[in-house]
Design a protein around this motif. Structure first.
Motif, PDB file in Angstrom:
ATOM      1  N   PRO A 148       0.918  -1.163  -0.145  1.00  0.00           N
ATOM      2  CA  PRO A 148      -0.079   0.092   0.107  1.00  0.00           C
ATOM      3  C   PRO A 148       0.691   1.257   0.032  1.00  0.00           C
ATOM      4  O   PRO A 148       1.890   1.240   0.368  1.00  0.00           O
ATOM      5  CB  PRO A 148      -0.872  -0.151   1.215  1.00  0.00           C
ATOM      6  CG  PRO A 148       0.047  -0.773   2.220  1.00  0.00           C
ATOM      7  CD  PRO A 148       0.907  -1.927   1.337  1.00  0.00           C
ATOM      8  N   VAL A 155       1.731   8.263  -7.966  1.00  0.00           N
ATOM      9  CA  VAL A 155       1.662   6.677  -7.881  1.00  0.00           C
ATOM     10  C   VAL A 155       0.769   6.147  -8.844  1.00  0.00           C
ATOM     11  O   VAL A 155      -0.399   6.626  -9.109  1.00  0.00           O
ATOM     12  CB  VAL A 155       1.348   6.212  -6.447  1.00  0.00           C
ATOM     13  CG1 VAL A 155       2.555   6.665  -5.380  1.00  0.00           C
ATOM     14  CG2 VAL A 155       0.098   6.892  -6.148  1.00  0.00           C
ATOM     15  N   LEU A 189      -2.037   3.648  -9.616  1.00  0.00           N
ATOM     16  CA  LEU A 189      -2.982   2.872  -8.689  1.00  0.00           C
ATOM     17  C   LEU A 189      -4.166   2.408  -9.637  1.00  0.00           C
ATOM     18  O   LEU A 189      -4.717   3.121 -10.640  1.00  0.00           O
ATOM     19  CB  LEU A 189      -3.429   3.872  -7.640  1.00  0.00           C
ATOM     20  CG  LEU A 189      -4.093   5.077  -7.970  1.00  0.00           C
ATOM     21  CD1 LEU A 189      -5.673   5.258  -8.035  1.00  0.00           C
ATOM     22  CD2 LEU A 189      -3.844   6.211  -6.975  1.00  0.00           C
ATOM     23  N   ASP A 190      -4.812   1.235  -9.072  1.00  0.00           N
ATOM     24  CA  ASP A 190      -5.940   0.895  -9.687  1.00  0.00           C
ATOM     25  C   ASP A 190      -7.251   0.544  -8.504  1.00  0.00           C
ATOM     26  O   ASP A 190      -8.263  -0.150  -8.834  1.00  0.00           O
ATOM     27  CB  ASP A 190      -5.897  -0.208 -10.625  1.00  0.00           C
ATOM     28  CG  ASP A 190      -5.065  -1.303 -10.175  1.00  0.00           C
ATOM     29  OD1 ASP A 190      -4.911  -1.708  -8.835  1.00  0.00           O
ATOM     30  OD2 ASP A 190      -4.681  -2.175 -10.925  1.00  0.00           O
ATOM     31  N   HIS A 191      -6.585   0.553  -7.193  1.00  0.00           N
ATOM     32  CA  HIS A 191      -7.495   0.349  -6.151  1.00  0.00           C
ATOM     33  C   HIS A 191      -7.205   1.587  -5.146  1.00  0.00           C
ATOM     34  O   HIS A 191      -6.219   1.929  -4.952  1.00  0.00           O
ATOM     35  CB  HIS A 191      -7.361  -1.080  -5.418  1.00  0.00           C
ATOM     36  CG  HIS A 191      -7.965  -2.210  -6.066  1.00  0.00           C
ATOM     37  ND1 HIS A 191      -7.243  -2.691  -7.448  1.00  0.00           N
ATOM     38  CD2 HIS A 191      -8.779  -2.911  -5.857  1.00  0.00           C
ATOM     39  CE1 HIS A 191      -8.192  -3.626  -7.875  1.00  0.00           C
ATOM     40  NE2 HIS A 191      -9.041  -3.885  -6.894  1.00  0.00           N
ATOM     41  N   VAL A 192      -8.370   1.964  -4.419  1.00  0.00           N
ATOM     42  CA  VAL A 192      -8.075   3.004  -3.257  1.00  0.00           C
ATOM     43  C   VAL A 192      -8.945   2.295  -2.117  1.00  0.00           C
ATOM     44  O   VAL A 192     -10.142   1.643  -2.258  1.00  0.00           O
ATOM     45  CB  VAL A 192      -8.543   4.179  -3.675  1.00  0.00           C
ATOM     46  CG1 VAL A 192      -8.349   5.168  -2.398  1.00  0.00           C
ATOM     47  CG2 VAL A 192      -7.801   4.840  -4.878  1.00  0.00           C
ATOM     48  N   THR A 216      -2.365   7.402 -12.621  1.00  0.00           N
ATOM     49  CA  THR A 216      -1.065   7.704 -12.117  1.00  0.00           C
ATOM     50  C   THR A 216      -1.644   9.057 -11.500  1.00  0.00           C
ATOM     51  O   THR A 216      -1.762  10.264 -12.214  1.00  0.00           O
ATOM     52  CB  THR A 216       0.047   7.812 -13.006  1.00  0.00           C
ATOM     53  OG1 THR A 216       0.272   6.496 -13.358  1.00  0.00           O
ATOM     54  CG2 THR A 216       1.000   8.397 -12.063  1.00  0.00           C
ATOM     55  N   ARG A 258      -5.643   4.387   1.309  1.00  0.00           N
ATOM     56  CA  ARG A 258      -4.295   3.659   0.691  1.00  0.00           C
ATOM     57  C   ARG A 258      -4.594   3.595  -0.881  1.00  0.00           C
ATOM     58  O   ARG A 258      -5.802   3.245  -1.103  1.00  0.00           O
ATOM     59  CB  ARG A 258      -4.051   2.375   1.274  1.00  0.00           C
ATOM     60  CG  ARG A 258      -3.881   2.665   2.975  1.00  0.00           C
ATOM     61  CD  ARG A 258      -3.748   1.282   3.688  1.00  0.00           C
ATOM     62  NE  ARG A 258      -3.659   1.664   5.111  1.00  0.00           N
ATOM     63  CZ  ARG A 258      -4.192   0.990   5.987  1.00  0.00           C
ATOM     64  NH1 ARG A 258      -5.503   0.377   5.587  1.00  0.00           N
ATOM     65  NH2 ARG A 258      -4.260   1.172   7.337  1.00  0.00           N
ATOM     66  N   ALA A 259      -3.293   3.562  -1.351  1.00  0.00           N
ATOM     67  CA  ALA A 259      -3.390   3.301  -2.819  1.00  0.00           C
ATOM     68  C   ALA A 259      -2.858   1.921  -3.369  1.00  0.00           C
ATOM     69  O   ALA A 259      -1.800   1.561  -2.434  1.00  0.00           O
ATOM     70  CB  ALA A 259      -2.977   4.515  -3.551  1.00  0.00           C
ATOM     71  N   TYR A 260      -3.291   1.155  -4.073  1.00  0.00           N
ATOM     72  CA  TYR A 260      -2.825   0.003  -4.440  1.00  0.00           C
ATOM     73  C   TYR A 260      -2.669   0.066  -6.127  1.00  0.00           C
ATOM     74  O   TYR A 260      -3.542   0.226  -6.854  1.00  0.00           O
ATOM     75  CB  TYR A 260      -3.546  -1.357  -4.161  1.00  0.00           C
ATOM     76  CG  TYR A 260      -3.732  -1.394  -2.619  1.00  0.00           C
ATOM     77  CD1 TYR A 260      -3.102  -1.977  -1.638  1.00  0.00           C
ATOM     78  CD2 TYR A 260      -5.008  -0.742  -2.209  1.00  0.00           C
ATOM     79  CE1 TYR A 260      -3.183  -2.072  -0.395  1.00  0.00           C
ATOM     80  CE2 TYR A 260      -5.175  -0.723  -0.778  1.00  0.00           C
ATOM     81  CZ  TYR A 260      -4.394  -1.368   0.237  1.00  0.00           C
ATOM     82  OH  TYR A 260      -4.753  -1.514   1.418  1.00  0.00           O
ATOM     83  N   ASP A 261      -1.822  -0.548  -6.549  1.00  0.00           N
ATOM     84  CA  ASP A 261      -1.405  -0.902  -7.930  1.00  0.00           C
ATOM     85  C   ASP A 261      -1.272  -2.489  -8.145  1.00  0.00           C
ATOM     86  O   ASP A 261      -0.417  -3.048  -7.947  1.00  0.00           O
ATOM     87  CB  ASP A 261      -0.277  -0.160  -8.592  1.00  0.00           C
ATOM     88  CG  ASP A 261      -0.038  -0.664 -10.054  1.00  0.00           C
ATOM     89  OD1 ASP A 261      -0.768  -1.169 -10.723  1.00  0.00           O
ATOM     90  OD2 ASP A 261       1.482  -0.313 -10.281  1.00  0.00           O
ATOM     91  N   THR A 262      -2.459  -2.989  -8.379  1.00  0.00           N
ATOM     92  CA  THR A 262      -2.723  -4.591  -8.733  1.00  0.00           C
ATOM     93  C   THR A 262      -2.355  -5.022 -10.288  1.00  0.00           C
ATOM     94  O   THR A 262      -2.551  -6.200 -10.494  1.00  0.00           O
ATOM     95  CB  THR A 262      -4.017  -4.807  -8.245  1.00  0.00           C
ATOM     96  OG1 THR A 262      -5.050  -4.496  -9.372  1.00  0.00           O
ATOM     97  CG2 THR A 262      -4.400  -4.295  -6.922  1.00  0.00           C
TER      98      THR A 262
END
Length: 420
Positions: free
Chosen positions: A309, A330, A332-335, A378, A397-401
């Motif tokens: 995260p 950053v 990201l594709d999930h928050v 981004t 929180r940001a996530y790049d899956t």
């Protein structure tokens, strides 16, 4: 929701922060291919020759659980501890020469592994001859509850299942008094002096909104005698679901796929509820190897998606408007958003936007945590608009899956499985 929301107790808030627990359905049913039985299966058939509670708890930790709930007594009345109330228990079985105590072994394994321990004690008892006499059965049940509340250390959760009890009124005032005296920190599931509630199905799925303040524990077609609370109460939901189609181990059943488990994760924890995932031990007294492997695969995919995260600094930019600053650009594709619940649940609607005002996601409640899959972008900053008096996001929180898909499932199982 009221204008002055009810606040969670410290215990409720800690339970919500646990996010996930594991259920263990185990008993005489395991040895007869039954989901529900009528209290006549012989106690002598219970003989898990390789029982290893430590292996159960290792599986629970693989799943990411912070607590466990063990079926000390299911509807059939068979007790997994040596009780003074009935001969229908492990003391009448050949396991450990009649000197075994499943509850004690699981409690010890939890303590050694640092997991919190909870118990399920079915109010409905199909073996007890006194069940048809409400006053006599109340004494019987209170004695069982006292044994469990005084022998096994702190209990994190007490799970009261209303199945089979429709129309029956138990002595919840005295039951609550036993809990208050011996286990005041235990969360109480859905009946009597409830502090948490059932989500309304056994598929592990929550719906938007996930409201923590309710005036009834009655959901779907499930109604307990504690359903009408008489006033609003802070009762966050728990989503219960089994890794397998059934709650007790069945030889022909297989565990759910990783995609199915991921869909449950998004629709339970990802919606702000807790998840209670059932792992049924087999007749050896072990979690089957294939089930453990499925948990390994599930955990690996969760770690791949959400193990890195990027935390945002959350600051207010205007009435109902908050900025999420990640400190750098950053992908990201999930928050994931979380609400400040210390003053109660307040967010009734929210939108997640880019700096340019493009809507990435929207929904109703946020709660303890809310996970959104979004179009890949981004960004250094995002914006959250929230509705609700005093509503405030506590974290983001940001996530790049890598564009991982979000599996979708619908309700697939009946609310309560019929007897086999």
């Amino acid at each position: 929701m009221t204008s002055a929301p009810l606040r969670p107790t410290p215990g409720q808030l800690a339970w919500q922060h646990d996010r996930m627990g594991v259920f263990f359905h185990f008993g005489v049913n395991t040895f007869h291919g039954k989901e529900w039985s009528d209290g006549t299966l012989p106690a002598s058939s219970f003989d898990p020759a390789e029982l290893d509670a430590g292996q159960w708890i290792r599986a629970a930790r693989l799943a990411g659980a912070k607590y466990v709930v063990l079926t000390a007594k299911h509807h059939d009345g068979f007790c997994l501890w040596p009780t003074a109330t009935t001969a229908y228990s492990v003391a009448s079985s050949p396991w450990r020469g009649g000197a075994g105590d499943v509850v004690a072994e699981v409690a010890q394994a939890c303590q050694e592994a640092g997991l919190k321990f909870g118990l399920y004690l079915s109010p409905w008892d199909r073996n007890a001859p006194c069940y048809e006499d409400p006053e006599a059965y109340d004494e019987f049940y209170l004695a069982q509850l006292r044994e469990l509340c005084t022998r096994y250390g702190p209990l994190h959760e007490l799970w009261f299942d209303g199945a089979g009890s429709e129309g029956r009124v138990y002595d919840w005032e005295r039951i609550g008094a036993v809990i208050a005296e011996h286990q005041p920190g235990a969360m109480v599931f859905n009946m009597g002096p409830a502090t948490i509630r059932w989500v309304g199905n056994e598929d592990g799925l929550a719906e938007d909104p996930v409201e923590y303040v309710v005036s009834s524990t009655a959901v779907s077609n499930y109604v307990s005698d504690s359903a009408a609370l008489g006033q609003e109460a802070y009762l966050p939901p728990e989503c219960d679901v089994s890794l397998r189609p059934g709650w007790f181990w069945q030889p022909a059943e297989e565990p759910k796929s990783v995609d199915h488990l991921l869909a449950i994760h998004y629709r339970s924890i990802g919606m702000g509820a807790n998840l209670l995932l059932n792992l049924p031990p087999d007749r050896r007294g072990l979690i089957p190897e294939g089930d453990v492997q499925r948990l390994v695969e599930f955990r690996a995919e969760l770690d791949r998606r959400f193990g890195r995260p990027v935390e945002a600094e959350v600051s207010r930019s205007g009435p109902g408007e908050w900025v999420l600053d990640f400190g750098r650009d950053v992908p990201l594709d999930h928050v994931e958003l979380g609400e400040d619940l210390s003053e109660g649940q307040r967010v009734v609607r929210h939108r997640l936007l880019t700096d340019d005002g493009d809507v990435l996601a929207s929904g109703l409640t946020i709660g303890a945590q809310r996970l959104h899959a979004v179009v890949p972008v981004t960004a250094r900053r995002l914006r959250v608009d929230v509705d609700g008096d005093g509503a405030r996001p506590a974290f983001a929180r940001a996530y790049d899956t890598g564009g991982a898909p979000v599996p979708v499932i619908e309700y697939a199982a009946p609310t309560h499985r019929p007897e086999d």
